[in-house]
Write an enzyme that holds these catalytic residues in place. Structure first.
Site, mmCIF file in Angstrom:
data_model
loop_
_atom_site.group_PDB
_atom_site.id
_atom_site.type_symbol
_atom_site.label_atom_id
_atom_site.label_comp_id
_atom_site.label_asym_id
_atom_site.label_seq_id
_atom_site.Cartn_x
_atom_site.Cartn_y
_atom_site.Cartn_z
ATOM 1 N N TYR A 124 0.847 -1.189 0.000
ATOM 2 C CA TYR A 124 0.000 0.000 0.000
ATOM 3 C C TYR A 124 0.888 1.247 0.000
ATOM 4 C CZ TYR A 124 -4.205 2.716 1.428
ATOM 5 O OH TYR A 124 -5.265 3.596 1.482
ATOM 6 N N CYS A 125 0.690 2.117 -0.979
ATOM 7 C CA CYS A 125 1.403 3.403 -1.068
ATOM 8 C C CYS A 125 2.912 3.155 -1.097
ATOM 9 C CB CYS A 125 0.970 4.305 0.071
ATOM 10 S SG CYS A 125 1.559 6.012 -0.067
ATOM 11 N N VAL A 126 3.687 3.784 -0.197
ATOM 12 C CA VAL A 126 5.133 3.586 -0.217
ATOM 13 C C VAL A 126 5.479 2.147 0.147
ATOM 14 C CG1 VAL A 126 5.438 4.340 2.186
ATOM 15 C CG2 VAL A 126 7.342 4.516 0.590
#
Length: 614
Positions: free
Chosen positions: A350-352
Site C-alpha cells: 500500500y502506497c510507499v
C-alpha cells in the site's frame, strides 16, 4: 412580499438593509465582550509561550530553509518577472483593478434590484461560503467575489510568468494555492459573517475557548501546532480500532509480524502478506469491524499476515530501504514459511509500502527468489514523473536541509509529514479546523479516519532520505538506477502477475502516475481504477455499496485514452480483486492457527509497535 421585492430576489438582489438582518452583528454586552477579549489574549499568550519555550531551550530549531523561506524565495521569482518590465506590471495591475470595478458594478446593480449574470456554479457551491450572508449582505458578498477574483488573478500570474523552470513553476502554483487558501475571508472573524455573529452572540466566549485549545494543541505538538481534527479521546487502538483477532508471532528491529485468526474451516493455500506504508500505521486497513479490509480478507479464506512497522527513533537512524526490504518483507516471508510451511505467497503493498514491495520484487528477481507469486499494489507509484504536489517539497536544496535536520535526531518528526499531506488539501484538512477549533471554539467531532490520520509516525533518517532521493528527486526505480544490496534494479525483471489499483481522486499517488508505472513491469498487469481518493477508494467495504471501479484493456499508451474505454462497475473493487487472486490459485487447505507449531505468540494483535505515539 411585494412584487418588486420578489423580482429583486429573483434577480439575485440583496435582501436590503432590514434592521432584523443587522441585529446579529450588534454587540449586546460590551462589558462581557471586553472581559472575554482579555481572557482570549491571556490564552493566546499561553499559546505563544508553548511555541517559544522549546525554542528557547534549544529543543526546536527553525532553519531558514523551512517551507516558509522556500515559499518566499519561489514567489519572489514570479514577482521579479512581473516587476521587471513596467508595461508588464501595468497590464497585470490593470487586469486586477478592472476585475474589482466589475465586482463593484455588479454589487451596485444588485443593490438596485437589477438583474445580474449568474455566478459560476462551482463558486456558488463553495462550502467555505455556504452561509447565506455571503450573498445576502453587500459587504460580505463583495469580499467573497473579490477573493475569488484575486485568487484567480494570482494563479494566472504564475501560469503566465515566463522563464521559470518546471519545478519552480510547480512550486509557485502550489504555494499560491496555499496562500490564497490561508487568506480566504472565511478564515477571519471580521470578514466571515458566521464567525462575526458567533463572536457577538457569545460575547467573545468562542475565542476564549478557541485560544485555550490552540495553547493545548501547541503544547501537545511539543512546540509545533498539532492540529486537532477529531476528538482523540473517543478512540484507542486495540480497544475500538484494529480489533481483528490475531497474534504477533515474530518481531525484529524494524517490524512486528501479525498473523490473524482464521474464521473459515478452509483457507487459501497461499498465505497473504500485507506490506503497509511506514509513513502511516497499518490499521487503516483495520479501522473497525465494519471497515476492515483485513477482517474481510480473513472471512474470504485468506491466511493474513501484516507487517507492523516500528515507529522509529534515534536507534533506527541507519535503517535504509535495504533494511526495510530484508528486515521487513524478507523477514515476513521467512516467518510465513515457519508458521505455515508455505513458500508461495500472495503479497499486497500500500502506497510507499507498495513501492518498497515493487523494489524488493526486482531484487528477488535478481536473486532468483520466487516466493511471492502475485503482487497487489494499492495507490502505489513506481514512476514518479507525475507524482503530484508532494514533488514541491523535493529538490536538492530542500533535501539537503532536511537531511541535516534528520542527522541531528536520527529521524524526521511525524508532524512534518502530516503537515505536508494536509497541505495537499489545505482547504479541507487545515483551514476548516483552524476556523472551527480556534475561532468558533468548537471541539471537532469524533471520526476514526481522522484519528488514524493524526496518529503520525516518525521516519528513520536513512530510510526517508533514500526514499525522497531515489523516488521523488531522481525517479531511480523507473530508470533502472535504484540500487539495493549492491544490485541495480529493473522492474522489467518482475514477471509475476500484478493487480495495480489506482484511485481517481488521489492527491498522493495520482492515477496517471500509477498508470504510467504499470508499464514498467515485465509481467502481466491488471490496472484497476477505483472511485474516490487515496484512503476511501481503498477502504471501501462491499456492503456499503459506495463508489465504483473501472477495468479495461492492458495499461498501455495514455491514461486518458484508457479511461475513455474502461468499463465501470458500481460498488467495491474488493470482490473483483479476490476473484483475481483465486484465478491464479484457488487451492485450499485446512485453516491455520497463528504461528503454527513452530512459532509462539509474542502478544495479541495489534501488537505493541503500533501503539507507540510520536
Amino acid at each position: 412580499m411585494t412584487d418588486d421585492t420578489q423580482q429583486s430576489k429573483d434577480n439575485g438582489a440583496f435582501a436590503g438593509f432590514d434592521p432584523e438582518t443587522v441585529k446579529p452583528y450588534i454587540v449586546k454586552d460590551p462589558e462581557a465582550m471586553a472581559l472575554n477579549f482579555a481572557r482570549t489574549l491571556e490564552n493566546l499568550g499561553k499559546a505563544a509561550s508553548a511555541w517559544l519555550e522549546p525554542r528557547e531551550r534549544g529543543e526546536i530549531q527553525d532553519p531558514a530553509s523551512d517551507p516558509m523561506a522556500d515559499m518566499v524565495k519561489t514567489m519572489s521569482k514570479v514577482t521579479e518577472y512581473w516587476l521587471s518590465d513596467p508595461r508588464r506590471t501595468f497590464e497585470a495591475q490593470t487586469q486586477l483593478l478592472s476585475s474589482y470595478f466589475g465586482i463593484w458594478s455588479r454589487t451596485l446593480s444588485k443593490m438596485n434590484g437589477e438583474a445580474v449574470p449568474p455566478e459560476d456554479e462551482a463558486i456558488k457551491k463553495e462550502r467555505r461560503f455556504a452561509d447565506q450572508d455571503w450573498q445576502r449582505n453587500p459587504f460580505f458578498d463583495f469580499l467573497r467575489q473579490a477573493y475569488f477574483v484575486t485568487a484567480g488573478w494570482a494563479e494566472k500570474m504564475v501560469a503566465e510568468a515566463e522563464g521559470l523552470d518546471p519545478h519552480t513553476r510547480h512550486k509557485a502554483a502550489f504555494y499560491t494555492k496555499q496562500i490564497t487558501a490561508a487568506l480566504s475571508p472565511a478564515n477571519f472573524i471580521a470578514t466571515n459573517p458566521e464567525l462575526y455573529r458567533e463572536t457577538v452572540a457569545s460575547s467573545g466566549a468562542n475565542l476564549v475557548k478557541g485560544m485555550a485549545m490552540l495553547a493545548e494543541d501547541i503544547k501537545a505538538g511539543g512546540g509545533d501546532l498539532k492540529l486537532r481534527q477529531t476528538d482523540a479521546t473517543k478512540f484507542a487502538v486495540g480497544t475500538n480500532m484494529a480489533l481483528t483477532p490475531g497474534k504477533v508471532i515474530a518481531q525484529d528491529d524494524v517490524c512486528q509480524i501479525i498473523q490473524y485468526d482464521a474464521t473459515t474451516d478452509t483457507v487459501l493455500k497461499r498465505p497473504l502478506l500485507i506490506c503497509p506504508p511506514w509513513i502511516n500505521k497499518f490499521y487503516i486497513l483495520d479501522l473497525n469491524p465494519q471497515k476492515s479490509f483485513i477482517k474481510w480478507c480473513v472471512e474470504q479464506g485468506h491466511t493474513v499476515f501484516v507487517i507492523s512497522w516500528v515507529n522509529p527513533d534515534e536507534r533506527h537512524r541507519d535503517k535504509d530501504w535495504s533494511s526495510y526490504a530484508r528486515e521487513g518483507i524478507d523477514f515476513a516471508l521467512d516467518t510465513i514459511e515457519k508458521a505455515t510451511g508455505e513458500k508461495e505467497v500472495n503479497a499486497i503493498g500500500y502506497c510507499v509500502g507498495g513501492t518498497l514491495l515493487a523494489a524488493t520484487l526486482a531484487l528477488h528477481a535478481k536473486e532468483k527468489n520466487k516466493r511471492i507469486k502475485t503482487a497487489t499494489l494499492f495507490t502505489t507509484q513506481v514512476d514518479f514523473t507525475h507524482a503530484g504536489d508532494l514533488k514541491v517539497f523535493v529538490d536538492e536544496e530542500q533535501l539537503a536541509a532536511l537531511e541535516e535536520q534528520m542527522q541531528a535526531t536520527g529521524y524526521l518528526k511525524g508532524s512534518k509529514m502530516a503537515t505536508a499531506f494536509n497541505m495537499l488539501r489545505a482547504s479541507e484538512l487545515i483551514w476548516p479546523y483552524m476556523v472551527n477549533n480556534y475561532l468558533k471554539g468548537q471541539a471537532p467531532m469524533p471520526f476514526d479516519l481522522l484519528y488514524w490520520n493524526s496518529d503520525s509516525t516518525r521516519m528513520a533518517a536513512a530510510n526517508h532520505s533514500f526514499y525522497l532521493r531515489n523516488c521523488y528527486l531522481n525517479n531511480a526505480l523507473a530508470k533502472g538506477e535504484m540500487v539495493l544490496d549492491g544490485e541495480a534494479l529493473s522492474l522489467k525483471d518482475v514477471k509475476i502477475p500484478i493487480y495495480n489499483l489506482a484511485t481517481r481522486e488521489d492527491h498522493i499517488a495520482p492515477p496517471k502516475s500509477v498508470f504510467l508505472g504499470s508499464q514498467l513491469f515485465g509481467g502481466p498487469v491488471d490496472f484497476v481504477l477505483s472511485g474516490s481518493g487515496h484512503i476511501a477508494g481503498v477502504v471501501n467495504p462491499p456492503d456499503k455499496h459506495k463508489y465504483q471501479f473501472w477495468t479495461g484493456a492492458k495499461p498501455k499508451g495514455e491514461y486518458e485514452d484508457w479511461t475513455k474505454d474502461a468499463e465501470e462497475t458500481s460498488g467495491s473493487w474488493w470482490p473483483h480483486w479476490h476473484g483475481w487472486i483465486e484465478a491464479h490459485n484457488d487451492k485450499r487447505v485446512p485453516a491455520r492457527k497463528p504461528g503454527g507449531t513452530a512459532l509462539n505468540a509474542i502478544e495479541s494483535a495489534p501488537g505493541s509497535f503500533v501503539l507507540e505515539r510520536s
